[in-house]
Design an enzyme around this catalytic site. Structure first.
Site, PDB file in Angstrom:
ATOM      1  N   CYS A 113      -0.607  -1.851   0.775  1.00 46.22           N
ATOM      2  CA  CYS A 113      -0.099  -0.839  -0.155  1.00 46.22           C
ATOM      3  C   CYS A 113       1.150  -0.185   0.433  1.00 46.22           C
ATOM      4  O   CYS A 113       1.124   0.285   1.573  1.00 46.22           O
ATOM      5  CB  CYS A 113      -1.177   0.199  -0.405  1.00 46.22           C
ATOM      6  N   PHE A 115       2.530   2.677  -0.180  1.00 49.87           N
ATOM      7  CA  PHE A 115       2.333   4.093   0.095  1.00 49.87           C
ATOM      8  C   PHE A 115       1.543   4.296   1.395  1.00 49.87           C
ATOM      9  O   PHE A 115       1.820   5.217   2.165  1.00 49.87           O
ATOM     10  CB  PHE A 115       1.629   4.771  -1.082  1.00 49.87           C
ATOM     11  N   CYS A 116       0.557   3.439   1.625  1.00 52.29           N
ATOM     12  CA  CYS A 116      -0.190   3.494   2.886  1.00 52.29           C
ATOM     13  C   CYS A 116       0.706   3.089   4.050  1.00 52.29           C
ATOM     14  O   CYS A 116       0.614   3.667   5.143  1.00 52.29           O
ATOM     15  CB  CYS A 116      -1.400   2.577   2.822  1.00 52.29           C
TER      16      CYS A 116
END
Length: 378
Positions: A113, A115-116
């Site tokens: 991900c 965002f992660c």
């Protein structure tokens, strides 16, 4: 305790040396002479009976002084080791305090991900230790305790939950700068806002998430030049609102690339055997079709690679030729955000094409080194 034992050894040794028996003349010189004449043979245990008898007689005559020296030597070594350990422990505690290492951080994530990946880039750069819990993207049992059902989620000290990648980064950066504020206090500056979108789905957003909560004096230290703070916020938003949306259309551009991407996702993620098989083939086909819709939604060109090249070249142009990073000599939060988003494509054809056909490579490698070497740790 170790220091007390060492001091006792020194005291005993000194008392022995000061005793009347230990002061007999000639003992020390005699022993030194024996060591010089026979030391090499005694070291290997090959000395004859004459050597042993001389040694025994010397110990009987002046053993008190030898014993005292031994106690003094042992006590001195003990004190040295105790002081050395205390200094090392003090330095470790100071480093932990300054770097934010006093926080226990647990990151709930999908590895692929973007965002992660942003959050990991921030944590790694600042040298903040953290544990990772990989979340199964199908069942999400690992975060069943949370009403917030997205990742990343960061747990601080086991009981403070921080949602949203930008809130995580802004709040932790504020904490690292402001020694007099707790994470809980800082999070009050990022209130949660719930609303219903045009599709009738409830969405959660956070106010002020690109802002650091600093005093005027603190802001001057962090952003010494005019416009730096505004520039950082602008490009952090750009990474979330634009750059992220270029990833899927590029990663799933063709059926072959979509299959390769899901092979990587399944390999790096947390899937069961059947879930992995289903995700790899059915997921790849679905995302290939969805990527076409995303291309239309975001008004991308037929060759979505060109949009990716254009975006990263705009980013490099904004940094300019006189700066290593947007933050100057060190990456700022915008550098880490853009790097984190782009990093999820590593190992895929889209990443190789971007590095070969744009101007982003040198900057990317610089941020990569800074993150791996924890250059933001203070």
């Amino acid at each position: 305790m170790a220091a007390a034992c060492a001091r006792t050894l020194c005291k005993v040794g000194w008392n022995i040396l000061e005793s009347p028996v230990a002061r007999r003349s000639g003992t020390v010189s005699y022993l030194v002479g024996n060591v010089g004449a026979h030391g090499s043979r005694r070291a290997y245990g090959t000395g004859g009976t004459g050597v042993r008898s001389k040694l025994l007689s010397s110990l009987r005559g002046g053993g008190g002084r030898v014993l005292g020296c031994a106690f003094l030597l042992g006590g001195g070594v003990g004190l040295y080791q105790t002081v050395k350990y205390s200094v090392q422990q003090h330095l470790a505690e100071e480093e932990s305090k300054v770097s934010g290492g006093d926080l226990k951080l647990t990151l709930y994530q999908y590895k692929t991900c973007p965002f992660c990946s942003k959050v990991r880039a921030f944590l790694d750069y600042h040298g903040l230790p953290y544990e990772i819990v990989e979340v199964n993207p199908v069942m999400r049992q690992e975060i069943k305790w949370s009403t917030y059902r997205k990742v990343p989620i960061l747990m601080v000290d086991g009981d403070v939950q921080v949602n949203d990648s930008s809130v995580i980064i802004s709040s932790l950066k504020t904490y690292l700068i402001c020694n007099n504020k707790s994470v809980t206090d800082i999070l009050r500056c990022y209130p949660e806002l719930k609303s219903v979108n045009s599709s009738g789905k409830e969405v959660t957003e956070y106010s002020n998430k690109y802002w650091l909560m600093l005093s005027e004096a603190e802001a001057t230290v962090v952003y010494p030049e005019k416009g730096m703070q505004k520039e950082e916020r602008k490009w952090r938003e750009w990474a979330d609102d634009w750059l992220v949306h270029l990833i899927s259309p590029n990663v799933y551009r063709t059926p072959t690339e979509a299959l390769a991407a899901f092979d990587y996702i399944v390999r790096e993620g947390k899937f069961g055997t059947y879930e992995g098989f289903f995700a790899k083939y059915v997921g790849a086909a679905a995302m290939y079709l969805i990527s076409k819709r995303l291309k239309s939604r975001h008004n991308l060109q037929d060759d979505v690679r060109q949009d990716l090249y254009k975006a990263v070249n705009e980013w490099v142009a904004a940094i300019g030729k006189k700066r290593k990073f947007m933050g100057g000599d060190q990456p700022n939060l915008a550098d880490l955000a853009v790097y984190g988003v782009l990093r999820v494509m590593e190992g895929l054809q889209s990443f190789d094409d971007m590095m070969a056909n744009s101007k982003v490579k040198n900057w990317y490698r610089r941020v990569e080194r800074a993150s791996l070497n924890h250059e933001g740790r203070k």
